[in-house]
Design a protein around this motif. Structure first.
Motif, PDB file in Angstrom:
ATOM      1  N   GLY A 229      12.255   0.049 -13.372  1.00  0.00           N
ATOM      2  CA  GLY A 229      12.115   1.488 -13.596  1.00  0.00           C
ATOM      3  C   GLY A 229      13.360   2.183 -13.084  1.00  0.00           C
ATOM      4  N   THR A 230      13.207   3.390 -12.596  1.00  0.00           N
ATOM      5  CA  THR A 230      14.342   4.143 -12.075  1.00  0.00           C
ATOM      6  C   THR A 230      14.110   4.459 -10.602  1.00  0.00           C
ATOM      7  N   TYR A 231      15.018   4.019  -9.769  1.00  0.00           N
ATOM      8  CA  TYR A 231      14.977   4.357  -8.349  1.00  0.00           C
ATOM      9  C   TYR A 231      15.656   5.704  -8.178  1.00  0.00           C
ATOM     10  N   VAL A 232      15.018   6.579  -7.406  1.00  0.00           N
ATOM     11  CA  VAL A 232      15.559   7.919  -7.187  1.00  0.00           C
ATOM     12  C   VAL A 232      15.611   8.186  -5.688  1.00  0.00           C
ATOM     13  N   GLY A 233      16.814   8.434  -5.189  1.00  0.00           N
ATOM     14  CA  GLY A 233      16.995   8.816  -3.798  1.00  0.00           C
ATOM     15  C   GLY A 233      16.852  10.325  -3.683  1.00  0.00           C
ATOM     16  N   LEU A 234      16.055  10.768  -2.744  1.00  0.00           N
ATOM     17  CA  LEU A 234      15.750  12.190  -2.587  1.00  0.00           C
ATOM     18  C   LEU A 234      16.077  12.664  -1.177  1.00  0.00           C
ATOM     19  N   LYS A 235      16.635  13.859  -1.087  1.00  0.00           N
ATOM     20  CA  LYS A 235      16.842  14.524   0.208  1.00  0.00           C
ATOM     21  C   LYS A 235      15.774  15.605   0.342  1.00  0.00           C
TER      22      LYS A 235
ATOM     23  N   ASN B 250       0.811  -1.228   0.000  1.00  0.00           N
ATOM     24  CA  ASN B 250       0.000   0.000   0.000  1.00  0.00           C
ATOM     25  C   ASN B 250       0.839   1.271   0.000  1.00  0.00           C
ATOM     26  N   ALA B 251       1.871   1.290  -0.810  1.00  0.00           N
ATOM     27  CA  ALA B 251       2.757   2.450  -0.857  1.00  0.00           C
ATOM     28  C   ALA B 251       2.054   3.658  -1.475  1.00  0.00           C
ATOM     29  N   PRO B 252       2.221   4.826  -0.868  1.00  0.00           N
ATOM     30  CA  PRO B 252       1.694   6.044  -1.478  1.00  0.00           C
ATOM     31  C   PRO B 252       2.338   6.270  -2.847  1.00  0.00           C
ATOM     32  N   SER B 253       1.584   6.871  -3.738  1.00  0.00           N
ATOM     33  CA  SER B 253       2.127   7.178  -5.064  1.00  0.00           C
ATOM     34  C   SER B 253       1.716   8.590  -5.451  1.00  0.00           C
ATOM     35  N   GLY B 254       2.337   9.088  -6.505  1.00  0.00           N
ATOM     36  CA  GLY B 254       2.056  10.436  -6.970  1.00  0.00           C
ATOM     37  C   GLY B 254       3.008  10.818  -8.075  1.00  0.00           C
ATOM     38  N   ASP B 255       3.555  12.020  -7.973  1.00  0.00           N
ATOM     39  CA  ASP B 255       4.418  12.555  -9.020  1.00  0.00           C
ATOM     40  C   ASP B 255       5.721  13.080  -8.453  1.00  0.00           C
ATOM     41  N   LEU B 256       6.771  12.908  -9.231  1.00  0.00           N
ATOM     42  CA  LEU B 256       8.035  13.597  -8.994  1.00  0.00           C
ATOM     43  C   LEU B 256       8.123  14.637 -10.096  1.00  0.00           C
ATOM     44  N   THR B 257       8.038  15.907  -9.724  1.00  0.00           N
ATOM     45  CA  THR B 257       8.035  16.989 -10.709  1.00  0.00           C
ATOM     46  C   THR B 257       9.408  17.640 -10.731  1.00  0.00           C
TER      47      THR B 257
ATOM     48  N   LEU C 232      10.300   4.930  -6.753  1.00  0.00           N
ATOM     49  CA  LEU C 232      10.458   4.209  -8.005  1.00  0.00           C
ATOM     50  C   LEU C 232       9.623   4.938  -9.038  1.00  0.00           C
ATOM     51  N   VAL C 233      10.273   5.440 -10.097  1.00  0.00           N
ATOM     52  CA  VAL C 233       9.549   6.116 -11.162  1.00  0.00           C
ATOM     53  C   VAL C 233       9.483   5.190 -12.369  1.00  0.00           C
TER      54      VAL C 233
ATOM     55  N   ALA D 202       5.485   8.343  -9.693  1.00  0.00           N
ATOM     56  CA  ALA D 202       6.390   7.851  -8.660  1.00  0.00           C
ATOM     57  C   ALA D 202       5.628   7.080  -7.588  1.00  0.00           C
ATOM     58  N   THR D 203       6.269   6.018  -7.092  1.00  0.00           N
ATOM     59  CA  THR D 203       5.738   5.235  -5.971  1.00  0.00           C
ATOM     60  C   THR D 203       6.791   5.220  -4.877  1.00  0.00           C
ATOM     61  N   LEU D 204       6.362   5.467  -3.658  1.00  0.00           N
ATOM     62  CA  LEU D 204       7.285   5.491  -2.534  1.00  0.00           C
ATOM     63  C   LEU D 204       7.865   4.100  -2.296  1.00  0.00           C
ATOM     64  N   TRP D 205       9.184   4.025  -2.200  1.00  0.00           N
ATOM     65  CA  TRP D 205       9.871   2.759  -1.945  1.00  0.00           C
ATOM     66  C   TRP D 205      10.300   2.667  -0.481  1.00  0.00           C
ATOM     67  N   ASP D 206      10.909   3.758   0.011  1.00  0.00           N
ATOM     68  CA  ASP D 206      11.222   3.833   1.437  1.00  0.00           C
ATOM     69  C   ASP D 206      11.227   5.282   1.877  1.00  0.00           C
ATOM     70  N   ILE D 207      11.151   5.462   3.193  1.00  0.00           N
ATOM     71  CA  ILE D 207      11.031   6.808   3.764  1.00  0.00           C
ATOM     72  C   ILE D 207      11.886   6.889   5.023  1.00  0.00           C
TER      73      ILE D 207
END
Length: 110
Positions: free
Chosen positions: A84-90, A13-20, A42-43, A29-34
């Motif tokens: 897909g592409t995993y993206v690490g975000l700060k 049940n991962a939250p999803s949305g957009d990476l703009t 994961l985009v 985008a789907t949240l992989w970890d927080i």
């Protein structure tokens, strides 16, 4: 890259949305970890145009809920994989997830 905060992997049940991206490009985008200091998403598709320190906004909607949260972020790393592409975000918003939000509750649940 070394993490400064404990992370919580989201298995279901991962939250999803957009990476703009700064140029207005929106990636599903789907949240992989927080963690308190960032997230991994994961985009869809092979995104090779991301660079470390690119500014972006991560907008996620709570799965099954009505809450939506937009976070100012910057790219820490990205990796193109089969899925897909995993993206690490700060996080740029003070470096922490806003308290009381669904992402804060999700990150704190064990």
């Amino acid at each position: 890259m070394r993490r400064n905060h404990d992370r919580r992997v989201i298995y279901t049940n991962a939250p999803s949305g957009d990476l703009t991206l700064l140029d207005g490009t929106r990636l599903l985008a789907t949240l992989w970890d927080i963690s308190q200091g960032g997230a991994c998403v994961l985009v869809q598709g092979n995104v090779t145009s991301l660079n470390v320190n690119d500014l972006c906004t991560l907008t996620l909607k709570e799965k099954g809920g009505l809450d939506e949260l937009a976070l100012k972020t910057k790219v820490a790393w990205s990796s193109v994989e089969d899925a897909g592409t995993y993206v690490g975000l700060k996080l740029r918003t003070g470096g922490k997830i806003p308290p009381g939000t669904f992402l804060d509750r999700l990150q704190r649940s064990r």
